[in-house]
Structure formats: C-alpha cells, structure tokens
Design a protein around this motif. Structure first.
Motif, PDB file in Angstrom:
ATOM      1  N   PRO A   3       4.130 -12.789 -10.997  1.00 18.97           N
ATOM      2  CA  PRO A   3       5.584 -13.012 -11.010  1.00 18.97           C
ATOM      3  C   PRO A   3       6.216 -12.673 -12.359  1.00 18.97           C
ATOM      4  CG  PRO A   3       4.467 -14.881 -10.004  1.00 18.97           C
ATOM      5  CD  PRO A   3       3.411 -13.975 -10.552  1.00 18.97           C
ATOM      6  N   TRP A   4       5.486 -12.905 -13.433  1.00 21.74           N
ATOM      7  CA  TRP A   4       6.050 -12.631 -14.756  1.00 21.74           C
ATOM      8  C   TRP A   4       6.258 -11.142 -14.975  1.00 21.74           C
ATOM      9  CZ3 TRP A   4       8.403 -16.456 -16.752  1.00 21.74           C
ATOM     10  CH2 TRP A   4       7.960 -17.747 -16.479  1.00 21.74           C
ATOM     11  N   ARG A   5       5.378 -10.305 -14.410  1.00 22.18           N
ATOM     12  CA  ARG A   5       5.588  -8.859 -14.510  1.00 22.18           C
ATOM     13  C   ARG A   5       6.819  -8.445 -13.709  1.00 22.18           C
ATOM     14  NH1 ARG A   5      -0.518  -6.398 -14.204  1.00 22.18           N
ATOM     15  NH2 ARG A   5      -1.122  -7.131 -16.263  1.00 22.18           N
ATOM     16  N   ALA A   6       7.006  -9.074 -12.556  1.00 22.67           N
ATOM     17  CA  ALA A   6       8.200  -8.787 -11.751  1.00 22.67           C
ATOM     18  C   ALA A   6       9.463  -9.156 -12.517  1.00 22.67           C
ATOM     19  CB  ALA A   6       8.129  -9.537 -10.427  1.00 22.67           C
ATOM     20  N   ILE A   7       9.439 -10.302 -13.173  1.00 25.21           N
ATOM     21  CA  ILE A   7      10.590 -10.743 -13.966  1.00 25.21           C
ATOM     22  C   ILE A   7      10.850  -9.772 -15.112  1.00 25.21           C
ATOM     23  CG2 ILE A   7      11.426 -12.561 -15.511  1.00 25.21           C
ATOM     24  CD1 ILE A   7       9.802 -14.541 -13.684  1.00 25.21           C
ATOM     25  N   ALA A   8       9.800  -9.377 -15.815  1.00 25.73           N
ATOM     26  CA  ALA A   8       9.953  -8.443 -16.943  1.00 25.73           C
ATOM     27  C   ALA A   8      10.491  -7.094 -16.464  1.00 25.73           C
ATOM     28  CB  ALA A   8       8.612  -8.260 -17.652  1.00 25.73           C
ATOM     29  N   PHE A   9       9.976  -6.592 -15.351  1.00 27.48           N
ATOM     30  CA  PHE A   9      10.461  -5.323 -14.805  1.00 27.48           C
ATOM     31  C   PHE A   9      11.923  -5.436 -14.397  1.00 27.48           C
ATOM     32  CE2 PHE A   9      11.221  -2.458 -11.226  1.00 27.48           C
ATOM     33  CZ  PHE A   9      10.912  -1.242 -11.825  1.00 27.48           C
ATOM     34  N   GLY A  44      25.691 -15.685 -20.321  1.00 27.84           N
ATOM     35  CA  GLY A  44      25.449 -15.162 -18.982  1.00 27.84           C
ATOM     36  C   GLY A  44      24.064 -14.558 -18.826  1.00 27.84           C
ATOM     37  N   GLY A  45      23.633 -13.814 -19.809  1.00 32.19           N
ATOM     38  CA  GLY A  45      22.306 -13.204 -19.749  1.00 32.19           C
ATOM     39  C   GLY A  45      21.195 -14.235 -19.763  1.00 32.19           C
ATOM     40  N   VAL A  46      21.359 -15.264 -20.579  1.00 33.20           N
ATOM     41  CA  VAL A  46      20.348 -16.323 -20.648  1.00 33.20           C
ATOM     42  C   VAL A  46      20.281 -17.072 -19.319  1.00 33.20           C
ATOM     43  CG1 VAL A  46      19.703 -18.464 -21.813  1.00 33.20           C
ATOM     44  CG2 VAL A  46      20.631 -16.568 -23.133  1.00 33.20           C
ATOM     45  N   PHE A  47      21.445 -17.421 -18.778  1.00 34.21           N
ATOM     46  CA  PHE A  47      21.464 -18.123 -17.494  1.00 34.21           C
ATOM     47  C   PHE A  47      20.922 -17.234 -16.382  1.00 34.21           C
ATOM     48  CE2 PHE A  47      25.107 -20.740 -19.329  1.00 34.21           C
ATOM     49  CZ  PHE A  47      24.251 -21.738 -19.733  1.00 34.21           C
ATOM     50  N   GLY A  48      21.266 -15.961 -16.413  1.00 30.83           N
ATOM     51  CA  GLY A  48      20.749 -15.033 -15.409  1.00 30.83           C
ATOM     52  C   GLY A  48      19.238 -14.932 -15.469  1.00 30.83           C
ATOM     53  N   PHE A  49      18.693 -14.876 -16.677  1.00 31.77           N
ATOM     54  CA  PHE A  49      17.242 -14.842 -16.838  1.00 31.77           C
ATOM     55  C   PHE A  49      16.607 -16.083 -16.230  1.00 31.77           C
ATOM     56  CE2 PHE A  49      13.491 -16.171 -19.229  1.00 31.77           C
ATOM     57  CZ  PHE A  49      12.664 -15.080 -19.025  1.00 31.77           C
ATOM     58  N   CYS A  50      17.185 -17.237 -16.491  1.00 34.13           N
ATOM     59  CA  CYS A  50      16.641 -18.490 -15.951  1.00 34.13           C
ATOM     60  C   CYS A  50      16.711 -18.514 -14.427  1.00 34.13           C
ATOM     61  CB  CYS A  50      17.383 -19.691 -16.529  1.00 34.13           C
ATOM     62  SG  CYS A  50      17.141 -19.910 -18.296  1.00 34.13           S
ATOM     63  N   VAL A  52      16.937 -15.945 -12.215  1.00 34.12           N
ATOM     64  CA  VAL A  52      16.038 -14.977 -11.595  1.00 34.12           C
ATOM     65  C   VAL A  52      14.584 -15.391 -11.782  1.00 34.12           C
ATOM     66  CG1 VAL A  52      15.235 -12.586 -11.663  1.00 34.12           C
ATOM     67  CG2 VAL A  52      17.667 -13.077 -11.732  1.00 34.12           C
ATOM     68  N   SER A  53      14.243 -15.920 -12.936  1.00 36.02           N
ATOM     69  CA  SER A  53      12.868 -16.356 -13.171  1.00 36.02           C
ATOM     70  C   SER A  53      12.476 -17.467 -12.208  1.00 36.02           C
ATOM     71  CB  SER A  53      12.693 -16.838 -14.615  1.00 36.02           C
ATOM     72  OG  SER A  53      12.954 -15.791 -15.508  1.00 36.02           O
ATOM     73  N   VAL A  54      13.334 -18.441 -12.049  1.00 29.97           N
ATOM     74  CA  VAL A  54      13.039 -19.536 -11.123  1.00 29.97           C
ATOM     75  C   VAL A  54      12.968 -19.017  -9.695  1.00 29.97           C
ATOM     76  CG1 VAL A  54      13.955 -21.672 -10.143  1.00 29.97           C
ATOM     77  CG2 VAL A  54      13.931 -21.346 -12.614  1.00 29.97           C
ATOM     78  N   MET A  55      13.870 -18.118  -9.336  1.00 29.36           N
ATOM     79  CA  MET A  55      13.855 -17.562  -7.982  1.00 29.36           C
ATOM     80  C   MET A  55      12.536 -16.845  -7.693  1.00 29.36           C
ATOM     81  SD  MET A  55      16.733 -18.274  -6.483  1.00 29.36           S
ATOM     82  CE  MET A  55      16.965 -17.085  -5.214  1.00 29.36           C
ATOM     83  N   VAL A  56      12.062 -16.069  -8.632  1.00 27.82           N
ATOM     84  CA  VAL A  56      10.804 -15.341  -8.431  1.00 27.82           C
ATOM     85  C   VAL A  56       9.632 -16.306  -8.354  1.00 27.82           C
ATOM     86  CG1 VAL A  56       9.186 -13.748  -9.544  1.00 27.82           C
ATOM     87  CG2 VAL A  56      11.609 -13.185  -9.435  1.00 27.82           C
TER      88      VAL A  56
END
Length: 123
Positions: A3-9, A44-50, A52-56
């Motif tokens: 999942p972490w690779r998916a998040i990074a990609f 916005g970017g920080v919240f978006g990262f959080c 999407v990361s939780v969703m994945v």
C-alpha cells in the motif's frame, strides 16, 4: 506491491501533473505572495495525503472494504461541510452562515442509513 508504494506512486504522479498544469496556466507566484497567503491554504496537500493514505490502507480486502470506506468518506465530507457552513465560513472566511435545514438532515440521514446497510450486509 505494498500500500505504501501505491500511496507514493499516487502522490508522485499527482504532484507532477499538478505542477505541470499550474506552470502552463499561471506563472509562478512570488515569494511575497506565498508569505502573504493565509497559512490554512497550504494544508490541503497534507490533508489530502492523510485522506488518500488512510483510504488505501483501510480499503484492502482484509480490512473494512472499499464500499464502506468510500461511504464513510462521503458521510464525513457531508458532515464536515455542514459544520463549515455553520461555523467556519462566518468565522474564518467572512461569509454568512448557511443554516442547517430539514433537507440537509434528510440527506445526511440517507447517507448514514446507506453506511449502516453496507456495514450490516457483510457477514
């Protein structure tokens, strides 16, 4: 992959595309403009990262699943939007508050019912 690779990609691709589009549509802002901007605009970017990361991480087959994950995200977006309309818009954005109506309560109730049905449908 993990999942972490998916998040990074996801974020590498998104950042690249958004940067290219922003550079084509508008010239780079000056440092003075960035410093003069309200600080909350940069979160916005920080919240978006959080988000999407939780969703994945939680929508995998061994977790709660995609249907419940996305249903809860919609519910969270609707509930937070109501709170923004009532409290944040007048205090932070200087806009008039938008009252909470019976139709909004009905819409939230339908989404809550949908989330509950989805949760109870799985054995």
């Amino acid at each position: 992959g993990t999942p972490w690779r998916a998040i990074a990609f996801n974020f590498t691709t998104s950042a690249t595309v958004i940067t290219c589009v922003a550079l084509m549509l508008q010239p780079s802002p000056s440092a003075e403009t960035a410093v003069a901007s309200d600080a909350w605009k940069f979160f916005g970017g920080v919240f978006g990262f959080c988000v999407v990361s939780v969703m994945v991480l939680v929508s995998g087959p061994d977790c709660i699943g995609s249907v419940i994950t996305f249903s809860m995200q919609v519910l969270g977006q609707l509930a937070s939007s109501v709170l923004v309309d009532l409290f944040v818009a007048p205090a932070v954005l200087g806009r008039p508050a938008i009252p909470f109506s019976g139709m909004k309560a009905s819409g939230l109730s339908v989404v809550i019912l949908g989330v509950l049905c989805g949760m109870l449908a799985d054995p």
